[in-house]
Design a protein around this motif. Structure first.
Motif: not given
Lengths: 453, 453
Positions: B316-317, B132-142, B320
């Protein structure tokens, strides 16, 4: 919510890392020891010795290496194109590599997606990455039979002590799937024990309450009142304080924005029930992780029961990731991330103020400077949202006027206030913010009698 | 819930991987291309070329390399000892390396912690790891503005089609933090629109309902009834069917155990509302991930609203990670994991039956053989739990007798049935199961008139 930010800094970062790696590649170090506790520094990593984790690492780096023209990003779990995850473009950008500028699209200043912190994490790619083994924490519980990671709890308490924004001694802690779940748990816990209805809920206008329908049935006959105090407040950034007091009043303090990115920290919060979220601290809204400090044991027990019956605690995968992110922050006492956040927000406010200084039509909220014990100075607040007022008599619906100028935001009535106000989010991606300024400049330049043309 | 399983297979596995890695290490391959879609095979991984992910990979491998004597495991987010995460020992083992057998401890057959699948994931360390990258899917949504990963949805539908245990065409899908949250959402959605009370809830005895207090206020005046049908049933493994029908009846089908580990799959489920969970499929109870298939659009919308207001979707984590695990399963149509699960459960049932075959005092439930369209044969069910009956007239409280013999389980009344029954979990770690058999053997051997001594 919504949208994405850019990845230009990352490009540089990736190159640097690659160069560093080639350098260390020839200095391969075969020992495996940690220094200064549980953590590795680059020159101790023996990547050649990696066994089962190498493939996952290569997959992640390959996804990350997609540049998406600096206007999007590719995620490991995205749709696949050409055998790799496809680019997901920021608002107003399109095409397979996000190089297409969609000039007629609307600037998105709607949701509070905290993508302004994404570049920070791209700059800290190495320290913030985490590898989840296939057999990681499969059990329902940690070894102490709880659903809370003790290591994560320690890090959270340490962070608050470093930042000075909450006193956590002698308080219980609970984790939730974002502050949303914790707010639900708190309402449940504070409702009268003998009533199956929630207590009446109140908040000072303007206020944000997710879907306001949640509270609409919140009237009961026991006289219990729950006051929500959001400080700094969403939407206007004011450091609200509780208005109601007394034996029938319970207060839920939403401290989502009480971090140096957004406000001075005059003193640590020391309240009966205080809720924080990682979303506005690190920017990881998608991880759905929040925590609450609770003084009273019975309230804590009732919240805990709610959380156990609701979801049986927070995903252990999420707790692992939150731990890794917090470690990065805590390493230097928060210095780097808060300076990054404060600088970014200050620059954005400067640009916004400058743009609207030309205008007689739109004004911004005033928030008083605060002493910041963290930065050890008096500073201007840099709130997450602009609370814009349409000043002309005839502009009764401010968000309609903004929408017509291709700016998305939220009208005042969403926050139970006058529609003469509108909220614009300032914490989204650089692309979103740039587009917002561009649309505002264009709108202001068309004003009759704008101060300068 | 609770406890942990062993790691002996992993030890071997780690050695093999290390040898393989040394081999590939001298065949370093500098290109970066994926074949057959988005995935790497070992010989294409260029670990020397890793940049930002190498440190996280080395940390994870170092934690995993702690052997804990085959009776525990060290996790990345565990307490630290000697600069590395400390061993967390299985029930009945202690000491810094879990080598200490606590001979007087009780066998834990209490909760349904699905650790029997942990060795499978250790055997598939490489394919199941995720970075899991530090900036993985930070958003509320896809990017489609939902909180559901479309890739994960596709994998889930594909898996059900491979296994043949659910028809997913023309059905909506929702994700929840475990089946727990989805059950809550379903109860909310199926309660009458015009009533603020939940409908009455019923289930055939014996049944499991988490904390039964959840349903105790579930009486209303509208006549609506919600029937919970768990098939295979917890605790007794029967393939229950709905008993109530009619316009006022809504049925929630809990299909947590409807996988070839536990039962034949006579035909695909094709119900109005069906709930699954990753917990009993892959064993990842701690990830808190479940999904529901819903036929009716209004019910789907109401459940979706509940889930959004409750937690704003699933982390999201977690999504994934679930995706990575499902990819491993789907790769061979589920063949490997279901054979592993079926074999493990069959061996355990054989040992349990053999142990209790000596006894006149304890009997086991009978579950009819089922045709399995997945394994293409008629097979004996291998339920997750033994539903033990104390046969002696005077043994009115079965769990008390088991507890006295140092066996932890759950009494019949927890499942709204006679206390002459008790549930023993058979899906926990190998250590827990071995201890259970050992305690049972000892108990049976003390029977007056046991069939063989």
């Amino acid at each position: 919510m919504m949208a994405r930010s850019e990845g230009s800094i990352f490009k540089l970062c990736f190159l640097c890392s690659l160069i560093a790696n080639l350098f260390f590649g020839v200095n391969l170090y075969l020992g495996r020891r940690g220094v200064g506790g549980w953590k590795w520094s680059s020159d101790e990593v023996n990547v050649q010795g990696l066994s089962w984790s190498g493939r996952a690492a290569a997959e992640a780096e390959s996804a990350a290496a997609r540049e998406c023209s600096g206007h999007g990003r590719a995620f490991l779990d995205g749709a696949v194109a050409d055998g790799r995850p496809a680019c997901e473009c920021n608002t107003c950008y399109g095409g397979p590599d996000c190089s297409l500028f969609l000039s007629s699209c609307s600037a998105n200043a709607d949701g509070g997606d905290p993508l302004f912190l994404e570049p920070f994490w791209k700059q800290h790619a190495e320290s913030s990455a985490v590898v989840v083994a296939g057999w990681h924490r499969m059990s329902y519980s940690f070894s102490d039979q709880t659903t809370l990671s003790q290591e994560l709890e320690s890090l959270l308490r340490k962070l608050h002590s470093q930042v000075g924004n909450a006193i956590t001694d002698d308080k219980y802690i609970l984790f939730g799937a974002g502050s949303t779940q914790l707010l639900n748990a708190a309402v449940h816990a504070l409702s009268h024990l003998n009533s199956s209805f929630p207590a009446s809920a109140v908040a000072s206008i303007p206020y944000y309450a997710g879907d306001p329908a949640r509270w609409k049935n919140a009237t009961n006959t026991t006289g219990d009142i729950i006051e929500f105090v959001t400080a700094p407040n969403n939407p206007n950034g004011q450091l609200n304080e509780a208005i109601l007091h007394g034996p029938n009043v319970k207060t839920i303090h939403d401290r989502a924005y009480y971090w140096p990115h957004f406000t001075g920290i005059p003193s640590p919060a020391d309240e009966d029930l205080t809720i924080f979220t990682i979303s506005k601290l690190t920017g990881h809204a998608g991880s759905r992780f929040g925590w609450a400090f609770i003084r009273n044991e019975e309230v804590y027990q009732r919240m805990n029961t709610f959380l156990q019956l609701n979801t049986m605690g927070v995903s252990r995968d999420t707790q692992l990731r939150a731990m890794k992110l917090l470690k990065v922050i805590i390493e230097d006492g928060g210095r780097e991330i808060f300076e990054f956040g404060y600088k970014t927000m200050t620059k954005r406010w400067d640009r916004l103020r400058k743009t609207l200084s030309m205008s007689n039509r739109f004004s911004l909220q005033k928030v008083a400077p605060e002493n910041c014990t963290y930065f050890q100075k008096v500073r201007e607040p840099t709130p997450a949202y602009a609370w814009v007022k349409c000043e002309r008599e005839e502009d009764k619906n401010c968000i309609e006027i903004l929408n017509a100028a291709k700016i998305l935001g939220r009208g005042g009535s969403v926050f139970h206030d006058d529609d003469r106000y509108a909220r614009l989010s300032l914490i989204r991606s650089d692309d979103d913010f740039d587009m917002l300024i561009s649309r505002l400049e264009s709108l202001v330049s068309k004003e009759d009698g704008a101060k300068i043309m």
